[in-house]
Design a protein around this motif. Structure first.
Motif, PDB file in Angstrom:
ATOM      1  N   ARG A  58     -68.558 -14.253 -34.818  1.00 16.11           N
ATOM      2  CA  ARG A  58     -68.030 -15.322 -35.671  1.00 16.11           C
ATOM      3  C   ARG A  58     -69.151 -16.101 -36.343  1.00 16.11           C
ATOM      4  O   ARG A  58     -69.101 -16.392 -37.559  1.00 16.11           O
ATOM      5  CB  ARG A  58     -67.142 -16.248 -34.839  1.00 16.11           C
ATOM      6  N   ALA A  59     -70.200 -16.431 -35.589  1.00 14.04           N
ATOM      7  CA  ALA A  59     -71.302 -17.218 -36.146  1.00 14.04           C
ATOM      8  C   ALA A  59     -72.036 -16.473 -37.254  1.00 14.04           C
ATOM      9  O   ALA A  59     -72.495 -17.080 -38.226  1.00 14.04           O
ATOM     10  CB  ALA A  59     -72.279 -17.585 -35.035  1.00 14.04           C
ATOM     11  N   ALA A  60     -72.154 -15.155 -37.116  1.00 10.54           N
ATOM     12  CA  ALA A  60     -72.936 -14.365 -38.063  1.00 10.54           C
ATOM     13  C   ALA A  60     -72.392 -14.430 -39.483  1.00 10.54           C
ATOM     14  O   ALA A  60     -73.110 -14.120 -40.445  1.00 10.54           O
ATOM     15  CB  ALA A  60     -72.988 -12.907 -37.595  1.00 10.54           C
ATOM     16  N   LEU A  61     -71.152 -14.842 -39.626  1.00 14.67           N
ATOM     17  CA  LEU A  61     -70.542 -14.943 -40.955  1.00 14.67           C
ATOM     18  C   LEU A  61     -70.987 -16.188 -41.712  1.00 14.67           C
ATOM     19  O   LEU A  61     -70.705 -16.318 -42.897  1.00 14.67           O
ATOM     20  CB  LEU A  61     -69.016 -14.940 -40.824  1.00 14.67           C
ATOM     21  N   HIS A  62     -71.690 -17.087 -41.015  1.00 17.02           N
ATOM     22  CA  HIS A  62     -72.108 -18.347 -41.635  1.00 17.02           C
ATOM     23  C   HIS A  62     -73.590 -18.284 -42.026  1.00 17.02           C
ATOM     24  O   HIS A  62     -74.444 -18.048 -41.181  1.00 17.02           O
ATOM     25  CB  HIS A  62     -71.867 -19.510 -40.670  1.00 17.02           C
ATOM     26  N   PRO A  63     -73.901 -18.494 -43.300  1.00 17.60           N
ATOM     27  CA  PRO A  63     -75.294 -18.338 -43.758  1.00 17.60           C
ATOM     28  C   PRO A  63     -76.254 -19.406 -43.246  1.00 17.60           C
ATOM     29  O   PRO A  63     -77.470 -19.228 -43.329  1.00 17.60           O
ATOM     30  CB  PRO A  63     -75.178 -18.409 -45.281  1.00 17.60           C
ATOM     31  N   ASN A  64     -75.746 -20.529 -42.699  1.00 20.58           N
ATOM     32  CA  ASN A  64     -76.629 -21.615 -42.266  1.00 20.58           C
ATOM     33  C   ASN A  64     -76.990 -21.532 -40.785  1.00 20.58           C
ATOM     34  O   ASN A  64     -77.559 -22.485 -40.247  1.00 20.58           O
ATOM     35  CB  ASN A  64     -76.009 -22.976 -42.579  1.00 20.58           C
ATOM     36  N   ILE A  65     -76.715 -20.405 -40.132  1.00 25.54           N
ATOM     37  CA  ILE A  65     -77.126 -20.227 -38.744  1.00 25.54           C
ATOM     38  C   ILE A  65     -78.618 -19.896 -38.696  1.00 25.54           C
ATOM     39  O   ILE A  65     -79.068 -18.906 -39.278  1.00 25.54           O
ATOM     40  CB  ILE A  65     -76.313 -19.115 -38.046  1.00 25.54           C
ATOM     41  N   LEU A  66     -79.402 -20.761 -38.017  1.00 27.72           N
ATOM     42  CA  LEU A  66     -80.853 -20.545 -37.889  1.00 27.72           C
ATOM     43  C   LEU A  66     -81.180 -19.474 -36.857  1.00 27.72           C
ATOM     44  O   LEU A  66     -82.100 -18.680 -37.028  1.00 27.72           O
ATOM     45  CB  LEU A  66     -81.534 -21.846 -37.439  1.00 27.72           C
ATOM     46  N   GLY A  67     -80.480 -19.503 -35.756  1.00 23.88           N
ATOM     47  CA  GLY A  67     -80.748 -18.619 -34.640  1.00 23.88           C
ATOM     48  C   GLY A  67     -79.812 -18.975 -33.505  1.00 23.88           C
ATOM     49  O   GLY A  67     -78.898 -19.800 -33.661  1.00 23.88           O
ATOM     50  N   TYR A  68     -80.061 -18.386 -32.333  1.00 25.93           N
ATOM     51  CA  TYR A  68     -79.143 -18.547 -31.210  1.00 25.93           C
ATOM     52  C   TYR A  68     -79.888 -18.927 -29.936  1.00 25.93           C
ATOM     53  O   TYR A  68     -81.009 -18.455 -29.690  1.00 25.93           O
ATOM     54  CB  TYR A  68     -78.385 -17.247 -30.955  1.00 25.93           C
ATOM     55  N   LEU A  69     -79.245 -19.779 -29.123  1.00 27.46           N
ATOM     56  CA  LEU A  69     -79.670 -20.052 -27.760  1.00 27.46           C
ATOM     57  C   LEU A  69     -78.559 -19.541 -26.847  1.00 27.46           C
ATOM     58  O   LEU A  69     -77.439 -20.063 -26.872  1.00 27.46           O
ATOM     59  CB  LEU A  69     -79.890 -21.543 -27.531  1.00 27.46           C
TER      60      LEU A  69
END
Length: 359
Positions: free
Chosen positions: A68-79
């Motif tokens: 779901r998150a990958a569809l958003h262009p403003n995701i910097l990265g993941y913890l």
């Protein structure tokens, strides 16, 4: 929420961190306010890390969140998780815990290979961080932690100590001060005045900018539920870390003085050179992060003429200066920025130039 995100952006912040993945509309609202998101995935921080069913369930939940998150262009990265409980790590063993984190990281990368992945730890738990499987070290770093180390080497030395022992870049995923009525004060755990909070966080932000990829200040607003009843505000330090204040009876967030202090710091953050540093003669880089709306950023060397610092892209201004003929000299490097309303920020850095950087 829209008003909260607008307030964060208006203060000059460019990113937020979450502990688990928020709804899509929150991610979209963050993007509409120009905010990137370091997305927490909310994997369990306690439990049987060696139990196959426990791990499989956590991995499946992470895959769903990242898809779901990958569809958003403003995701910097993941913890993938934040501050695993030491008792669970000890009970499962280092090998089992490392494999647990490794599976979470692999699942995240397989689902979204474009963005970096890490796991947030306390500075005192770095020895348990599985640095062999993550892309960057994420450390929750507080000035009141490791008091003896910090007292002897300062916060900048503390940052360098945290970076030692691994070759990965460092991102400070939490730093801040509580203004609770109870506590030791004096930049300790709780009991700080609002002005101590403002001065301490602004000072530490400048040091973080020179030693790390960046930092996330803890936290947007007070967590009134954290230490006792959610119906009242308790005097415990954990409920008073907010940059904006709130009460259980009034959900309107009101900025504390630290918000203005950080806004002024964001207008002119000197990344290179670091203050009181030694540099080999040759080329020395000047690197500044400054709001794009800042009218001009300038620098000068040892009271010489002010020179515009070229804006490279977005928030960044940079140039290289020739120090080949300056060996043995102490330089005063000054920076200043001018905002559209005419207000100015000023920073100084002292640099010693050597033929070679001494050991």
């Amino acid at each position: 929420m829209q008003a909260d995100l607008a307030s964060i952006a208006d203060a000059g912040f460019n990113a937020i961190r979450t502990w688990d993945l928020p709804p899509d509309w929150v991610l979209t609202a963050a993007a509409s306010n120009g905010l990137s998101v370091l997305a927490g995935l909310g994997a369990p921080t306690e439990g049987d890390f060696g139990n196959a069913a426990f791990v499989d369930h956590a991995v499946a939940a992470v895959r769903t969140a990242v898809a779901r998150a990958a569809l958003h262009p403003n995701i910097l990265g993941y913890l993938v998780l934040n501050e695993a409980k030491p008792e669970s790590v000890v009970a499962a063993g280092e090998a089992a815990f490392t494999e647990y984190v490794a599976r979470l990281v692999r699942a995240t990368r397989e689902t979204d290979p474009r963005r970096p992945v890490s796991y947030a730890v306390w500075s005192t738990s770095l020895n348990s961080a599985p640095t062999g499987v993550i892309d960057f070290v994420s450390c929750n770093l507080y000035g009141h932690d490791c008091g003896r180390v910090r007292a002897n080497i300062g916060f900048d030395g503390y940052l360098e100590w945290v970076k030692s022992g691994h070759s990965l870049p460092l991102l400070v995923t939490e730093f801040g001060y509580s203004v609770s009525p109870e506590g030791q004060g004096g930049y300790g755990y709780g009991g700080n005045t609002r002005m101590e909070q403002a001065a301490g966080i602004a000072r530490e932000w400048e040091l973080i900018a020179g030693h790390a990829l960046g930092g996330f200040c803890f936290e947007y607003c007070d967590e009134n539920w954290k230490a006792g009843s959610p119906e009242r505000k308790d005097p415990h330090a954990e409920e008073w870390f907010g940059l904006w204040s709130t009460t259980p009876q009034d959900a309107v967030a009101r900025p504390r003085p630290v918000v203005r202090a950080l806004s002024e710091a964001f207008q002119l953050t000197v990344v290179e050179p670091r203050d009181m540093c030694r540099a080999a003669c040759g080329k020395m880089r000047l690197l500044v992060n400054s709001w794009p709306q800042t009218t001009v950023v300038e620098y000068r060397i040892s009271y010489g003429p002010w020179t515009p610092l070229p804006r490279m892209s977005g928030d960044w201004c940079a140039t290289e200066m020739d120090t080949a003929r300056l060996a043995g000299q102490e330089l005063l490097v000054e920076f200043r920025s001018t905002a559209p309303d005419g207000t100015r920020q000023h920073r100084e850095r002292h640099v010693w130039i050597y033929d070679q950087v001494p050991p």
